[in-house]
Design a protein around this motif. Structure first.
Motif, short mmCIF file in Angstrom:
data_model
loop_
_atom_site.label_atom_id
_atom_site.label_comp_id
_atom_site.label_asym_id
_atom_site.label_seq_id
_atom_site.Cartn_x
_atom_site.Cartn_y
_atom_site.Cartn_z
N LYS A 465 0.83 -1.20 0.00
CA LYS A 465 0.00 0.00 0.00
C LYS A 465 0.87 1.26 0.00
O LYS A 465 0.58 2.24 -0.69
N THR A 466 1.94 1.22 0.79
CA THR A 466 2.86 2.36 0.83
C THR A 466 3.44 2.63 -0.56
O THR A 466 3.52 3.78 -1.02
N LYS A 467 3.84 1.56 -1.24
CA LYS A 467 4.40 1.70 -2.58
C LYS A 467 3.36 2.27 -3.55
O LYS A 467 3.66 3.13 -4.39
N GLU A 468 2.11 1.80 -3.42
CA GLU A 468 1.04 2.29 -4.28
C GLU A 468 0.76 3.77 -4.02
O GLU A 468 0.62 4.58 -4.96
N TYR A 469 0.68 4.16 -2.74
CA TYR A 469 0.43 5.56 -2.41
C TYR A 469 1.57 6.45 -2.88
O TYR A 469 1.36 7.60 -3.30
N ASP A 470 2.78 5.93 -2.81
CA ASP A 470 3.94 6.69 -3.27
C ASP A 470 3.83 6.97 -4.77
O ASP A 470 4.12 8.08 -5.23
N GLN A 471 3.42 5.97 -5.54
CA GLN A 471 3.26 6.15 -6.99
C GLN A 471 2.16 7.17 -7.29
O GLN A 471 2.31 8.02 -8.18
N VAL A 522 5.77 16.40 0.00
CA VAL A 522 4.34 16.13 0.07
C VAL A 522 4.03 14.63 0.02
O VAL A 522 3.10 14.18 0.72
N PRO A 523 4.72 13.80 -0.79
CA PRO A 523 4.37 12.37 -0.80
C PRO A 523 4.37 11.72 0.57
O PRO A 523 3.50 10.89 0.86
N SER A 524 5.32 12.07 1.43
CA SER A 524 5.33 11.48 2.77
C SER A 524 4.09 11.88 3.55
O SER A 524 3.50 11.06 4.28
N LEU A 525 3.66 13.12 3.39
CA LEU A 525 2.44 13.55 4.07
C LEU A 525 1.22 12.84 3.49
O LEU A 525 0.28 12.51 4.22
N TYR A 526 1.24 12.61 2.18
CA TYR A 526 0.12 11.90 1.55
C TYR A 526 0.06 10.46 2.04
O TYR A 526 -1.03 9.93 2.31
N LYS A 532 -3.35 6.79 7.67
CA LYS A 532 -3.94 7.30 8.91
C LYS A 532 -3.01 7.07 10.10
O LYS A 532 -3.44 6.72 11.20
N SER A 533 -1.72 7.29 9.88
CA SER A 533 -0.75 7.04 10.95
C SER A 533 0.54 7.79 10.64
O SER A 533 0.92 7.98 9.48
N LYS A 587 -2.73 10.19 16.64
CA LYS A 587 -1.93 10.13 17.85
C LYS A 587 -1.23 8.77 17.97
O LYS A 587 -1.80 7.74 17.63
N VAL A 588 -0.01 8.78 18.53
CA VAL A 588 0.80 7.57 18.65
C VAL A 588 1.33 7.49 20.07
O VAL A 588 1.80 8.49 20.63
N ASP A 589 1.24 6.29 20.66
CA ASP A 589 1.86 6.04 21.96
C ASP A 589 3.24 5.45 21.70
O ASP A 589 3.39 4.28 21.38
N TYR A 590 4.27 6.31 21.81
CA TYR A 590 5.63 5.88 21.47
C TYR A 590 6.24 4.97 22.53
O TYR A 590 7.35 4.49 22.34
N THR A 591 5.55 4.75 23.63
CA THR A 591 6.09 3.83 24.63
C THR A 591 5.72 2.39 24.31
O THR A 591 6.13 1.47 25.02
N ARG A 592 4.90 2.19 23.25
CA ARG A 592 4.48 0.84 22.87
C ARG A 592 4.92 0.54 21.45
O ARG A 592 5.10 1.45 20.63
N VAL A 593 5.03 -0.72 21.15
CA VAL A 593 5.30 -1.14 19.79
C VAL A 593 4.06 -0.86 18.96
O VAL A 593 2.95 -1.26 19.33
#
Length: 639
Positions: A465-471, A522-526, A532-533, A587-593
């Protein structure tokens, strides 16, 4: 001669009025601080040591009688003492001339007299005088001759003219100093229109090419004359050459009864330390008249030692660099020139702020580099990574580096070094994302081999999915960026001048990078938006980088760099605010995997083990399904 304006003001510093109280950015400030400590320790300390261990030199009135035979007469005195006492009143006159030989002052041209002061208090730090005048430039000076300033100093009431019948060398003296300097001419880049230039323009641009360095005569309109009243008894043979050049021995060659020691006139330091190359005028046949501003004051001996030694060192470095030999370790003086320019031209509060944020910039840059390297070393997948953005960053940073090199005369070496390190870091990220391989090219290729990028492992669903969104992101990016690049290239080719076709290509590319380079972020933001993360992002490194972005905004207006590079520092601010919004929304809890198997830096070993997926189904067996008390408690926490 034009009217001379004089004023007596309270002043205790030798620097010209526009330069008082200035500071510098921390890079040069740290170097200057170390220089100050070294110079003060060497020269002030040595001076005190010599004064305490050397024999006492008697007053000039107690010298050996004139005509008396001195068996141990030394033509070079070992110790020297001041000839005139502190608080003496002095008369001072300055004449400008193209020759070292001066006529009788009564016969000298009135236009050549640029300063005439009476009753100046030698040793009174509150006695400060300023002179503004103009003078006609002699024809010899217009033809690369030397413009000499002849200084006449005497105790008040005694004749200044050495040709006068009652002239006394013990009461007056005369010396000269050049007001112009022969410096290496700056190379001026010749530019032309590559398309649409007329034949007349081509003829004008054709000038004889001169091989090797070229020099010219330059004049600066400001200098400071500073008497040094507290120099005391000195060891003449051990004095630093930078200070000894300003020491003039008593004219008759008198010695004390030992024949080893003598006396010297008050040190008059011609302070050109604050003169900038940008403020100088090149002397030629078109220069008919020049302005002159002179500051006259008293200066402490330690300041004199500092100014003289640093200034002389810079002159020697400039001479060594201009001679075509190896570049001195301290450079050719251009960096120090930038340092002085910032001291003079920048507001003191801005400089103080810059000094503070520079320290923060260095800290954040180091932390960002460390965190970025750590993140990529520990990264096991390509989730959320825009590989095309990394390739684009390598290309863009290389273009910027080539542009900075092409304009290296207007770029600080700190900018070049930082840009080069950035290229290496982005190139290393490519090797962490994919395998770079050299394969045989197909039959339709003109080259026998080609460089390919191969996945390190079979991509997971999220990585696909990441590769597809990048394209997708780059597809829209090309639709916007390519027409803009083409339009800018056409405009630059038709309406701007360039040194060469290479310079045109580099300038056009870097102009596009500076103007539209933020689009590559911008691609990284997209990808963040579609996933959604932001859990896959190197949060710490990005935080440090964004903090440095705002510091770069401040540096952009203090450090010397091309204008396009200065404006480009503002583009990252937009990306920063978008990322801040995404970090708030996802939001991300960086204390967890996280869901991508990343993070959990602050977890203990048991928590990390509990975060791993089960190796078998829950009902596979009691041995597998059983858990320790620590694992159970951890599982409850995660629920």
């Amino acid at each position: 001669m034009s009217e001379v304006a004089r004023s007596n003001q309270a002043s205790g510093d030798a620097a010209p009025a526009p330069t008082s109280g200035r500071l510098q950015s921390v890079f040069q400030a740290i170097g200057l601080f170390l220089i100050v400590q070294y110079v003060v320790g060497q020269f002030l300390g040595n001076s005190n040591k010599n004064a305490s261990t050397s024999p006492t030199v008697p007053a000039f009135d107690e010298r050996a009688a004139s005509g008396a035979e001195i068996t141990n007469y030394n033509p070079i005195p070992q110790m020297i003492a001041p000839l005139w006492p502190i608080n003496s009143s002095l008369d001072i006159s300055i004449y400008v001339a193209p020759s070292l030989v001066m006529p009788q002052l009564s016969a000298a041209s009135k236009d050549s007299l640029v300063l005439e002061e009476k009753g100046f208090r030698f040793g009174d730090y509150k006695d400060s005088r300023h002179v503004d005048t103009t003078f006609k430039v002699p024809a010899e000076v217009q033809s690369n001759g030397t413009l000499w300033a002849h200084f006449y100093v005497s105790l008040q009431g005694y004749p200044l003219d050495p040709e006068a019948k009652d002239y006394d060398v013990a009461k007056a003296h005369h010396f000269f100093y050049p007001l112009n300097q022969v410096l290496l001419k700056k190379k001026v880049a010749k530019t032309r229109k590559l398309v649409g230039a007329s034949e007349d323009d081509d003829v004008d641009d054709e000038e004889p090419t001169i091989s090797g360095p070229t020099f010219s005569s330059y004049y600066h309109p400001n200098f400071t004359m500073s008497f040094v009243p507290d120099s005391g008894t000195q060891s003449y043979v051990n004095m630093h050459p930078a200070m000894r050049q300003y020491v003039h021995l008593e004219g008759s060659g008198a010695r004390d009864t030992s024949g080893q020691n003598g006396w010297y006139y008050p040190i008059l330091f011609i302070n050109t330390f604050w003169q900038l190359r940008d403020h100088m005028t090149e002397l030629n046949s078109t220069v008919k008249e020049l302005p002159l501003h002179i500051d006259l004051n008293n200066l402490a001996n330690w300041k004199f030692s500092l100014y003289a030694s640093i200034g002389e060192g810079q002159k020697q470095n400039q001479k060594a660099a201009a001679s075509g030999g190896p570049m001195p370790a301290a450079g050719d003086g251009s960096e120090f020139e930038v340092f002085k320019k910032i001291l003079i031209d920048t507001n003191i509060y801005l400089l103080a702020t810059t000094a503070i944020v520079t320290v923060l910039h260095m800290i954040f840059e180091g932390l960002a580099f460390k965190s970025d390297i750590s993140h990529w070393r520990n990264k096991k997948d390509n989730v959320g990574i825009s590989f095309r953005t990394i390739l684009a960053n390598v290309f863009m940073q290389t273009v910027i580096f080539l542009y900075l090199v092409d304009n290296s005369d207007g770029t600080s070496w700190m900018i070049l070094m930082g840009q080069g390190v950035g290229i290496l870091l982005e190139a290393w990220k490519i090797t962490k994302t994919v395998d770079v391989r050299v394969r045989e090219a197909g039959p339709d290729s003109w080259l026998p081999y080609k460089v390919t990028f191969e996945d390190k492992h079979k991509l997971s669903e999220t990585e696909e999915k990441t590769k597809e969104y990048d394209q997708i992101a780059f597809r829209y990016l090309y639709i916007v960026a390519v027409p803009l690049l083409g339009a800018y290239a056409v405009y630059s080719l038709l309406y701007e001048t360039h040194k060469s076709w290479y310079s045109f290509i580099i300038t056009t590319l870097v102009g596009s990078v500076y103007a539209y380079g933020f689009l590559m972020m911008v691609p990284s933001l997209y990808i963040n938006y579609r996933l959604k993360s932001v859990a896959h992002m190197p949060a710490r490194a990005m935080t440090y980088k964004f903090l440095n972005t705002f510091i770069d905004d401040l540096f952009a207006f203090t450090i010397k760099m091309p204008t396009l590079h200065r404006l480009a520092t503002l583009r990252d601010d937009v990306i920063f605010f978008v990322y801040i919004y995404q970090a708030w929304a996802y939001k991300v809890d960086y204390t967890r995997v996280n869901e991508f198997g990343q993070g959990g830096d602050d977890e203990n070993v048991e928590e990390k083990l509990a975060s791993k997926p089960l190796a078998a189904a829950p009902d596979a067996g009691t041995s597998t399904a059983s858990a320790t008390g620590a694992e159970k408690s951890t599982a409850k926490k995660r629920k």
